[in-house]
Design a protein around this motif. Sequence first.
Motif, PDB file in Angstrom:
ATOM      1  N   THR A  76       4.143   9.983   8.678  1.00 23.85           N
ATOM      2  CA  THR A  76       4.262  10.394   7.283  1.00 23.85           C
ATOM      3  C   THR A  76       5.128  11.634   7.132  1.00 23.85           C
ATOM      4  O   THR A  76       4.977  12.611   7.872  1.00 23.85           O
ATOM      5  N   LEU A  77       6.028  11.570   6.146  1.00 25.73           N
ATOM      6  CA  LEU A  77       6.764  12.738   5.676  1.00 25.73           C
ATOM      7  C   LEU A  77       6.064  13.227   4.416  1.00 25.73           C
ATOM      8  O   LEU A  77       5.898  12.461   3.453  1.00 25.73           O
ATOM      9  N   ALA A  78       5.634  14.483   4.408  1.00 26.72           N
ATOM     10  CA  ALA A  78       4.908  15.054   3.267  1.00 26.72           C
ATOM     11  C   ALA A  78       5.733  16.160   2.640  1.00 26.72           C
ATOM     12  O   ALA A  78       6.157  17.099   3.336  1.00 26.72           O
ATOM     13  N   VAL A  79       5.976  16.061   1.342  1.00 21.08           N
ATOM     14  CA  VAL A  79       6.656  17.093   0.563  1.00 21.08           C
ATOM     15  C   VAL A  79       5.655  17.568  -0.479  1.00 21.08           C
ATOM     16  O   VAL A  79       5.383  16.864  -1.454  1.00 21.08           O
ATOM     17  N   LEU A  80       5.092  18.775  -0.273  1.00 22.46           N
ATOM     18  CA  LEU A  80       3.953  19.225  -1.059  1.00 22.46           C
ATOM     19  C   LEU A  80       4.209  20.588  -1.686  1.00 22.46           C
ATOM     20  O   LEU A  80       4.862  21.453  -1.081  1.00 22.46           O
ATOM     21  N   ASP A  81       3.657  20.769  -2.882  1.00 25.50           N
ATOM     22  CA  ASP A  81       3.645  22.104  -3.466  1.00 25.50           C
ATOM     23  C   ASP A  81       2.507  22.905  -2.845  1.00 25.50           C
ATOM     24  O   ASP A  81       1.689  22.372  -2.080  1.00 25.50           O
ATOM     25  N   ARG A  82       2.448  24.201  -3.154  1.00 24.27           N
ATOM     26  CA  ARG A  82       1.480  25.068  -2.487  1.00 24.27           C
ATOM     27  C   ARG A  82       0.040  24.657  -2.768  1.00 24.27           C
ATOM     28  O   ARG A  82      -0.839  24.784  -1.920  1.00 24.27           O
ATOM     29  N   HIS A  83      -0.217  24.142  -3.964  1.00 29.67           N
ATOM     30  CA  HIS A  83      -1.565  23.737  -4.356  1.00 29.67           C
ATOM     31  C   HIS A  83      -2.123  22.685  -3.408  1.00 29.67           C
ATOM     32  O   HIS A  83      -3.299  22.733  -3.030  1.00 29.67           O
ATOM     33  N   VAL A 129       7.651   6.926   7.255  1.00 29.08           N
ATOM     34  CA  VAL A 129       8.897   7.001   8.020  1.00 29.08           C
ATOM     35  C   VAL A 129       8.627   6.555   9.457  1.00 29.08           C
ATOM     36  O   VAL A 129       7.486   6.588   9.933  1.00 29.08           O
ATOM     37  N   PRO A 130       9.677   6.117  10.174  1.00 25.08           N
ATOM     38  CA  PRO A 130      11.097   6.131   9.797  1.00 25.08           C
ATOM     39  C   PRO A 130      11.427   5.032   8.796  1.00 25.08           C
ATOM     40  O   PRO A 130      10.699   4.057   8.652  1.00 25.08           O
ATOM     41  N   CYS A 131      12.545   5.247   8.115  1.00 24.19           N
ATOM     42  CA  CYS A 131      13.019   4.248   7.161  1.00 24.19           C
ATOM     43  C   CYS A 131      13.745   3.130   7.915  1.00 24.19           C
ATOM     44  O   CYS A 131      14.132   3.292   9.080  1.00 24.19           O
ATOM     45  N   LYS A 132      13.926   2.013   7.261  1.00 18.74           N
ATOM     46  CA  LYS A 132      14.618   0.896   7.878  1.00 18.74           C
ATOM     47  C   LYS A 132      16.070   1.272   8.170  1.00 18.74           C
ATOM     48  O   LYS A 132      16.672   2.050   7.443  1.00 18.74           O
ATOM     49  N   ASN A 133      16.593   0.705   9.243  1.00 16.79           N
ATOM     50  CA  ASN A 133      17.994   0.967   9.584  1.00 16.79           C
ATOM     51  C   ASN A 133      18.900   0.514   8.441  1.00 16.79           C
ATOM     52  O   ASN A 133      18.828  -0.641   7.996  1.00 16.79           O
ATOM     53  N   ASN A 134      19.721   1.452   7.948  1.00 15.34           N
ATOM     54  CA  ASN A 134      20.666   1.171   6.869  1.00 15.34           C
ATOM     55  C   ASN A 134      19.979   0.674   5.598  1.00 15.34           C
ATOM     56  O   ASN A 134      20.580  -0.024   4.782  1.00 15.34           O
ATOM     57  N   ARG A 163       8.480  27.214  -8.028  1.00 20.12           N
ATOM     58  CA  ARG A 163       7.445  27.022  -7.013  1.00 20.12           C
ATOM     59  C   ARG A 163       8.081  26.742  -5.665  1.00 20.12           C
ATOM     60  O   ARG A 163       9.199  26.227  -5.581  1.00 20.12           O
ATOM     61  N   PHE A 164       7.324  27.073  -4.621  1.00 16.99           N
ATOM     62  CA  PHE A 164       7.724  26.701  -3.268  1.00 16.99           C
ATOM     63  C   PHE A 164       7.202  25.304  -2.963  1.00 16.99           C
ATOM     64  O   PHE A 164       6.086  24.945  -3.333  1.00 16.99           O
ATOM     65  N   TRP A 165       8.027  24.551  -2.255  1.00 18.70           N
ATOM     66  CA  TRP A 165       7.627  23.246  -1.747  1.00 18.70           C
ATOM     67  C   TRP A 165       7.794  23.254  -0.237  1.00 18.70           C
ATOM     68  O   TRP A 165       8.699  23.885   0.300  1.00 18.70           O
ATOM     69  N   TYR A 166       6.893  22.535   0.458  1.00 15.67           N
ATOM     70  CA  TYR A 166       6.792  22.590   1.911  1.00 15.67           C
ATOM     71  C   TYR A 166       6.989  21.180   2.477  1.00 15.67           C
ATOM     72  O   TYR A 166       6.343  20.225   2.032  1.00 15.67           O
ATOM     73  N   ILE A 167       7.869  21.063   3.456  1.00 15.93           N
ATOM     74  CA  ILE A 167       8.198  19.768   4.047  1.00 15.93           C
ATOM     75  C   ILE A 167       7.677  19.744   5.485  1.00 15.93           C
ATOM     76  O   ILE A 167       7.907  20.674   6.259  1.00 15.93           O
ATOM     77  N   SER A 168       6.997  18.663   5.838  1.00 18.08           N
ATOM     78  CA  SER A 168       6.464  18.555   7.189  1.00 18.08           C
ATOM     79  C   SER A 168       6.270  17.092   7.575  1.00 18.08           C
ATOM     80  O   SER A 168       6.183  16.211   6.715  1.00 18.08           O
ATOM     81  N   PHE A 169       6.203  16.845   8.879  1.00 14.72           N
ATOM     82  CA  PHE A 169       5.901  15.524   9.443  1.00 14.72           C
ATOM     83  C   PHE A 169       4.524  15.577  10.085  1.00 14.72           C
ATOM     84  O   PHE A 169       4.134  16.599  10.673  1.00 14.72           O
ATOM     85  N   VAL A 170       3.789  14.473  10.034  1.00 12.12           N
ATOM     86  CA  VAL A 170       2.487  14.394  10.682  1.00 12.12           C
ATOM     87  C   VAL A 170       2.281  12.971  11.191  1.00 12.12           C
ATOM     88  O   VAL A 170       2.678  11.987  10.544  1.00 12.12           O
ATOM     89  N   ALA A 171       1.710  12.862  12.373  1.00 15.74           N
ATOM     90  CA  ALA A 171       1.503  11.558  13.019  1.00 15.74           C
ATOM     91  C   ALA A 171       0.243  10.898  12.474  1.00 15.74           C
ATOM     92  O   ALA A 171      -0.712  10.604  13.209  1.00 15.74           O
ATOM     93  N   CYS A 172       0.219  10.678  11.177  1.00 14.39           N
ATOM     94  CA  CYS A 172      -0.872   9.979  10.503  1.00 14.39           C
ATOM     95  C   CYS A 172      -0.281   8.830   9.697  1.00 14.39           C
ATOM     96  O   CYS A 172       0.829   8.950   9.166  1.00 14.39           O
ATOM     97  N   TYR A 173      -1.005   7.758   9.573  1.00 14.43           N
ATOM     98  CA  TYR A 173      -0.567   6.649   8.732  1.00 14.43           C
ATOM     99  C   TYR A 173      -1.768   6.091   7.983  1.00 14.43           C
ATOM    100  O   TYR A 173      -2.922   6.230   8.401  1.00 14.43           O
TER     101      TYR A 173
END
Length: 539
Positions: A76-83, A129-134, A163-173
């Motif tokens: 998972t790609l997570a794009v989150l606000d501070r809340h 993620v990952p997204c499909k090739n092309n 606001r600040f937004w935070y981008i991270s990857f996590v090995a969860c599905y």
Amino acid sequence: MNLIVLILFYQVVISKSLILDGSYVTSEFYKFVVKFGFIKTEKHQLTSKVTSDLSDFGYIYGNISGDDFPKDVTVTLAVLDRHHFLEFYGNRSVANRNLACRKMFARLNVTAYDSKCNRDGRGDYLRRVPCKNNGLCIDEDTPSNVVNESQFTYTISNQNQPRFWYISFVACYRNTTTCEWEHYNGIPRKINYHLELVNGHPIKDQNFYSPFIYHFSYDKQNILEQCLIFFTIYIFLVPIQIIGSSKQSHPVTKIFTMSIVMEFISIVFILVHLIKFASDGRGNEGLKIAGDIFDILSRTSFMLILLLLAKGWAVTRLEISAASWVALIFIWISYLVLNFVLYVWNMTEIDVISDIDEFQTVPGILVLISRSCIMLWFLYELRTTMKYEHSTKKLDFLLHFGASSLVWFIYLPIIALISMQVSVFWRYKLLLAVINSVDCLAYCVMMGLLWPNRSGQYLLLASPNTSAIDELDEFNEAPHNREIYHDHDDDEDNMQTLVVADDMLTNSSNHNNNVSDTLLLIENGDIPARNDSKGKVFT
């Protein structure tokens, strides 16, 4: 030197810019990528469907590719606000990874949209993620919203404030059958990503595109304009100081010239980095680090000048005792090293998640305390120098020099305390603007004090007759050498008589009676003295 090499190596390895290329391996479980401040979205933009009216939105887009995963399994790609982010980030360290995944996404289960498990969710926070090739990412069900040549796009709208937004990857599905979050613990897979974060629509040829804000996080916007202003100021100051320094051979002016030149070099390096960053979103971290190092050297060398002048070096004496030199150099080097430690700490140890600045850290507090202690020592040395100085011109110089230097010493602790009450979106810009402004003003004041047609009145120049200079130093430091003023009422006008209270300067009674009993006046030889018929000395 080793410390500088360490800084440069660290920046090359994990250089952070707002166009990000990197990789993530699922065995890491969690990886934080970047924190970015997006501008406030104006109300009239929220209902607009016209592309040219989307300038107040933020965008995160790019491509994410990687090794093949088992069927129905992704990370998972997570794009989150501070809340949402603080709870998500805080649960990453739970030892049981399956439990960690459930806790991290507990709040997002309610607010994040999912086409199968939460169709009522209003937040667009997650991508599988990952997204499909092309091809597009699985969650991109509206291709028209995706930026060209990208596999995913987030549109950020901050309705109330930036606001600040935070981008991270996590090995969860998310298990599509049970809708429960699970940990991916299979064979480690590698994911490559290319991310771009911008304030404004990615179509740069629109009339709303501004290079001063496009690639910059909200808390870093306007620093390019600041740097341009100070570059313009120093491009005039530096040649003027070099010309003034060439007209006099004096150690103080040479050190000061070196200090202001290093500050100019610092601004040039940082300006080149910012201009490149504004154009491509990457900049040149090597130039930025070099600029910061020159900035530290410039400010600390300026402090060294202040301490030397406070001790009276080249003002009341040409030589300083060996013990004083050792103490001075030890204190200065300690302060210099402490500033470098603070710089490294700020780059490596401060958690980017936190909203603290460098002066709220342990090294930052130590820098402020040491600066305050040096200020007290500066005042003590200046008072001692003025106590044994008898020249009115030099006393006037030391008085103005001390007042302006005291402001330079004290402003940093004060602004550091004030900045703690300022929003994090403005804190960095405030600190940078105040520090650069006060330093620039201090350089201007010092240029005026050390200008050739003035400094010759109170600075000592090197002389081949060193014995005469030594005798002058001893005379200046004599405790009985003071100026005592007496007012005299004369028939013609009121005049002020300067009497040197030193019995050695008067004619002793053992002298020949034919020699008149006259007081000797010493005032740097610049004011002639004359005797009246009664043997008094007037100036």
